[in-house]
Design a protein around this motif. Structure first.
Motif, mmCIF file in Angstrom:
data_model
loop_
_atom_site.group_PDB
_atom_site.id
_atom_site.type_symbol
_atom_site.label_atom_id
_atom_site.label_comp_id
_atom_site.label_asym_id
_atom_site.label_seq_id
_atom_site.Cartn_x
_atom_site.Cartn_y
_atom_site.Cartn_z
ATOM 1 N N THR A 2 -2.770 5.725 3.748
ATOM 2 C CA THR A 2 -3.706 4.983 3.270
ATOM 3 C C THR A 2 -4.895 5.825 3.796
ATOM 4 O OG1 THR A 2 -4.842 2.833 3.208
ATOM 5 C CG2 THR A 2 -4.398 3.563 5.455
ATOM 6 N N VAL A 36 0.886 -1.123 0.100
ATOM 7 C CA VAL A 36 0.166 -0.171 -0.066
ATOM 8 C C VAL A 36 0.854 1.246 -0.087
ATOM 9 C CG1 VAL A 36 -1.649 1.229 1.071
ATOM 10 C CG2 VAL A 36 -1.752 -1.372 1.230
ATOM 11 N N THR A 95 -6.007 4.508 -1.415
ATOM 12 C CA THR A 95 -5.704 3.309 -0.995
ATOM 13 C C THR A 95 -6.600 2.874 0.251
ATOM 14 O OG1 THR A 95 -3.813 4.339 0.023
ATOM 15 C CG2 THR A 95 -3.467 3.547 -2.034
#
Length: 292
Positions: free
Chosen positions: A226, A196, A208
């Motif tokens: 993220t 990620v 993400t």
């Protein structure tokens, strides 16, 4: 999204039922966050009813009215990206019959041409005979044709060094890195935090997600790279969802929670009450009915 459970209770008290038709505001994560129901995401397509991760499963999800689909991406021996969940082809194809001497039939040990020969549908019933393992390119094109949106999982990145760059290349070649797709039609997730991070570093504009349930104390570190924390439903509590929602993710918006894999009405109602933003499910119709 933080007020969603309260809003849902208020609606119940007033005897109001909120239903969003397919293609309505629930079609984008941002819009869904303003509604009283979580986004419903078809896991590997409508995989309770059609062979998972096939174009048939995508098409069935579309016919059922589901905008978001989820898939899994791995890499072949000759560098092609294909859509398949297991790192072995044995469970969902006839690879044992076609290549009996190639055990344990790992995806990474077969070329794209060899995988294209396999039947990926008969294991779910004769009506699906002849379905194939799609390449990522084929899958993206079909999702686009259906005007659907994609939660793309990079599967087992430790087996495929550099797969993040390969995935981004294919997405770019197929037109999925333009402003329209990036803004609201694509999320890339993985169980691998480093994977990620790699996607975020190479394309900071992309949304993400991290698959897992990090400790609450560790959430700020994940929020740096993220936008979503996507845990299994068995690990969830209302308190955990609330803790995730207090933080802002990599793009300065509250972290979202999409939980998996919820396949029954009771489970859907349970996580809905926790305030999750999305539910990933093999039975999208069941979940939609439960939370609408």
């Amino acid at each position: 999204m933080h007020a969603r459970p309260v809003a849902a209770l208020a609606a119940t008290a007033l005897g109001i039922t909120v239903f969003l038709a397919p293609g309505s505001a629930s079609g984008t994560p941002e819009a869904a966050a303003q509604q009283d129901e979580p986004l419903v995401i078809a896991h590997r397509g409508a995989s309770a009813y059609a062979p998972e991760n096939t174009l048939a499963a995508v098409d069935l999800a579309d016919r059922m009215g589901f905008v978001w689909v989820e898939n899994d991406v791995q890499r072949t021996k000759d560098g092609e990206l294909v859509v398949v969940h297991d790192d072995s082809l044995a469970r969902t194809t006839d690879v044992e019959q076609v290549f009996p001497d190639r055990a344990p039939w790992k995806v990474k040990d077969f070329t794209a041409a060899e995988i294209a020969r396999l039947d990926a549908g008969s294991w779910r019933g004769t009506e699906w005979a002849g379905a194939r393992v799609p390449t990522l390119k084929q899958y993206l094109n079909r999702v686009d044709e259906n005007n659907q949106k994609l939660l793309l999982e990079i599967k087992k990145p430790e087996l495929y060094p550099g797969i993040e760059k390969d995935t981004l290349r294919v997405l770019g070649e197929e037109g999925w890195l333009d402003r329209r797709h990036v803004a609201g039609r694509l999320v890339i997730q993985s169980f691998g935090a480093d994977s990620v991070k790699a996607v975020h570093q190479q394309r900071p504009d992309l949304t993400t997600g991290f698959l897992g349930t990090p400790a609450v104390a560790d959430l700020p570190a994940y929020a740096a790279f993220t936008d979503q924390i996507n845990p299994t439903h068995t690990s969830l509590t209302a308190e955990y969802v609330a803790a995730v929602h207090t933080l802002k993710g990599a793009h300065g918006k509250p972290l979202r929670v999409n939980t998996w894999t919820v396949n029954d009405a009771a489970g859907a109602a349970r996580v809905d009450a926790f305030g999750v933003d999305g539910i990933i499910t093999n039975n999208p119709d069941v979940v939609r009915d439960a939370v609408s």
